[in-house]
Design a protein around this motif. Structure first.
Motif, short mmCIF file in Angstrom:
data_model
loop_
_atom_site.label_atom_id
_atom_site.label_comp_id
_atom_site.label_asym_id
_atom_site.label_seq_id
_atom_site.Cartn_x
_atom_site.Cartn_y
_atom_site.Cartn_z
N ARG A 69 35.20 36.44 32.76
CA ARG A 69 35.25 35.58 34.01
C ARG A 69 34.43 35.39 34.93
O ARG A 69 34.07 34.37 35.46
CB ARG A 69 36.71 35.57 34.25
CG ARG A 69 37.31 34.27 35.31
CD ARG A 69 38.68 34.38 35.47
NE ARG A 69 39.19 35.57 36.16
CZ ARG A 69 39.92 36.62 35.79
NH1 ARG A 69 40.19 36.69 34.61
NH2 ARG A 69 40.35 37.56 36.63
N SER A 70 34.03 36.73 35.41
CA SER A 70 32.89 37.22 36.45
C SER A 70 31.84 36.37 36.27
O SER A 70 31.31 35.65 37.25
CB SER A 70 33.13 38.62 36.73
OG SER A 70 32.04 38.72 37.77
N GLU A 71 31.36 36.38 34.99
CA GLU A 71 30.26 35.85 34.93
C GLU A 71 30.09 34.29 34.39
O GLU A 71 29.20 33.64 35.11
CB GLU A 71 29.51 36.43 33.42
CG GLU A 71 28.05 35.94 32.84
CD GLU A 71 27.68 36.79 31.80
OE1 GLU A 71 26.17 36.26 31.59
OE2 GLU A 71 28.21 37.61 31.40
N LEU A 72 31.25 33.99 34.03
CA LEU A 72 31.65 32.21 34.00
C LEU A 72 31.52 31.88 35.54
O LEU A 72 31.02 30.69 35.62
CB LEU A 72 32.84 32.16 33.28
CG LEU A 72 32.75 32.12 31.90
CD1 LEU A 72 33.97 31.91 31.00
CD2 LEU A 72 31.88 30.85 31.12
N GLU A 73 32.11 32.44 36.31
CA GLU A 73 32.17 32.20 37.86
C GLU A 73 30.87 31.84 38.32
O GLU A 73 30.62 30.96 39.15
CB GLU A 73 33.13 33.20 38.58
CG GLU A 73 34.88 32.90 38.34
CD GLU A 73 35.29 34.16 39.16
OE1 GLU A 73 34.64 34.96 39.40
OE2 GLU A 73 36.70 33.79 38.93
N GLN A 74 29.87 33.01 38.05
CA GLN A 74 28.61 32.61 38.35
C GLN A 74 27.91 31.57 37.97
O GLN A 74 26.96 30.59 38.24
CB GLN A 74 27.91 34.01 38.23
CG GLN A 74 28.34 35.39 39.16
CD GLN A 74 27.61 36.50 38.88
OE1 GLN A 74 26.40 36.56 38.19
NE2 GLN A 74 28.31 37.45 39.05
N LEU A 75 27.94 31.61 36.51
CA LEU A 75 27.22 30.60 35.69
C LEU A 75 27.73 28.85 35.63
O LEU A 75 27.10 27.97 35.83
CB LEU A 75 27.26 30.82 34.08
CG LEU A 75 26.41 32.07 33.95
CD1 LEU A 75 26.35 32.34 32.55
CD2 LEU A 75 24.88 31.76 34.22
N ASP A 76 29.18 29.04 36.03
CA ASP A 76 29.70 27.52 35.98
C ASP A 76 30.83 27.59 36.83
O ASP A 76 32.08 27.55 36.51
CB ASP A 76 30.34 27.44 34.60
CG ASP A 76 31.16 26.05 34.44
OD1 ASP A 76 30.75 25.06 35.25
OD2 ASP A 76 31.84 26.00 33.49
N PRO A 77 30.64 27.59 38.26
CA PRO A 77 31.62 27.74 39.31
C PRO A 77 32.62 26.34 39.25
O PRO A 77 33.75 26.73 39.78
CB PRO A 77 30.84 27.92 40.42
CG PRO A 77 29.46 27.15 40.20
CD PRO A 77 29.11 27.80 38.78
N THR A 78 32.21 25.25 38.74
CA THR A 78 32.70 24.16 38.85
C THR A 78 33.56 23.83 37.69
O THR A 78 34.48 22.92 37.54
CB THR A 78 32.03 23.03 38.98
OG1 THR A 78 31.07 22.76 38.08
CG2 THR A 78 31.06 23.00 40.39
N GLY A 79 33.57 24.63 36.56
CA GLY A 79 34.34 24.77 35.34
C GLY A 79 33.81 23.53 34.33
O GLY A 79 34.81 23.04 33.82
#
Length: 319
Positions: A186-196
């Motif tokens: 989830r931490s990496e996804l928050e960086q790559l895709d913060p808007t979801g």
């Protein structure tokens, strides 16, 4: 962390060749992770008590030690035995490693099988002495699905949008009971895709809803009516994917209450209450045909509550 005792451990934890398998097992988790990274595999951690855990040895003999399992798993796993024997004395470095792994992965029962990636992130697994290979394969399939998505993400290199898509798929594929281990993803996804935009926010929201349900149930754990009302409230507002999870949770709770009631029934009313609890549990099945069959079986089992009570009394008398 491993480097200061890796040499000692490497000597103490020599590879354990199993006669039935072509692929050897090891006890050295650091070496296994290095091999998994080099070969694009996962690490299969088998938590066992070799000289005391009957079900561990059954799982090993009937599934993990077989050529059929190795044929299926050799290109997927690096096999690691994490043994906690009671009578056999392990080398101190190995004992420290194995105790650390038990704490790290919160192992609460034996046998436990956990699949990790090369960095040690838990991807899935199971606890319990399974005896059939198809059951083991089914239990490990979600972890392998997560790993395939992670491999696809790694193959994207520096393409952040494509990488985020694959990581979101890995996040969605995480087995429910291993979601507490997915914060790193989830931490990496928050960086790559913060808007979801990949949809991982939806998965995370559903995950948070289940966590909130768990927390609320704990506050009502001794109040049956409050627990059931909590289940029904969350079912009414279930986010995508959560309805079947909540229904399964409610079903297990009701069946657990019925089992407790049937341990030592004193009156016919106790048996009727257990029957009614199991009928409520059967109602948790969304499939109408399966639900009807479960209800039929409950009525069949509890067809004569008075006779069931007499049988329990006779059994207690014989003891």
């Amino acid at each position: 962390m491993h480097n200061k005792w890796l040499t000692t451990l490497g000597v103490a934890a020599a590879v354990l060749a199993m006669p039935a398998q072509a692929t050897p097992w090891t006890t050295d988790v650091a070496a296994a992770q290095a091999q998994a990274k080099a070969e694009g595999k996962t690490v299969l951690l088998f938590f066992t008590g070799s000289d005391w855990c009957h079900f561990c040895n059954v799982l090993r003999r009937r599934v993990l030690d077989t050529p059929a399992f190795d044929t299926w798993g050799a290109d997927k796993f690096v096999y690691v035995e994490v043994d906690l024997p009671r009578r056999t004395r392990l080398p101190e470095p190995l004992l420290r490693q194995n105790n650390r792994l038990v704490r790290q992965y919160r192992v609460g029962g034996f046998p436990t099988v956990i699949v990790t990636d090369a960095e040690g992130h838990a991807l899935g697994g199971f606890t319990g002495g399974m005896t059939r290979m198809p059951d083991v394969q089914q239990a490990l399939a979600p972890a392998l699905s997560v790993h395939r998505h992670l491999q696809s993400a790694a193959a994207c290199g520096a393409a952040p949008a494509t990488r985020a898509t694959h990581l979101a798929a890995a996040y969605a594929a995480y087995p429910d009971n291993y979601r507490p281990y997915n914060a790193w993803l989830r931490s990496e996804l928050e960086q790559l895709d913060p808007t979801g935009t990949t949809g991982w926010h939806t998965t995370y929201a559903a995950e948070q809803q289940m966590a909130a349900l768990d927390a609320e149930l704990l506050t009502h754990i001794t109040d049956r009516a409050a627990v059931l009302a909590c289940f029904d409230r969350y079912l009414a507002q279930a986010l995508p994917g959560n309805r079947p999870r909540i229904l399964r949770f409610k079903e297990h709770y009701l069946n657990g209450l019925a089992s407790i009631k049937m341990r030592a029934p004193r009156t016919v009313d106790d048996i009727i209450e257990a029957r009614d609890l199991q009928l409520q549990a059967a109602e948790c099945c969304d499939d109408p045909t399966e639900r009807a069959e479960r209800i039929r079986r409950v009525h069949e089992v509890y067809a004569d509550p008075a006779a069931m009570l007499d049988a329990f009394k006779q059994q207690r008398h014989r003891r």
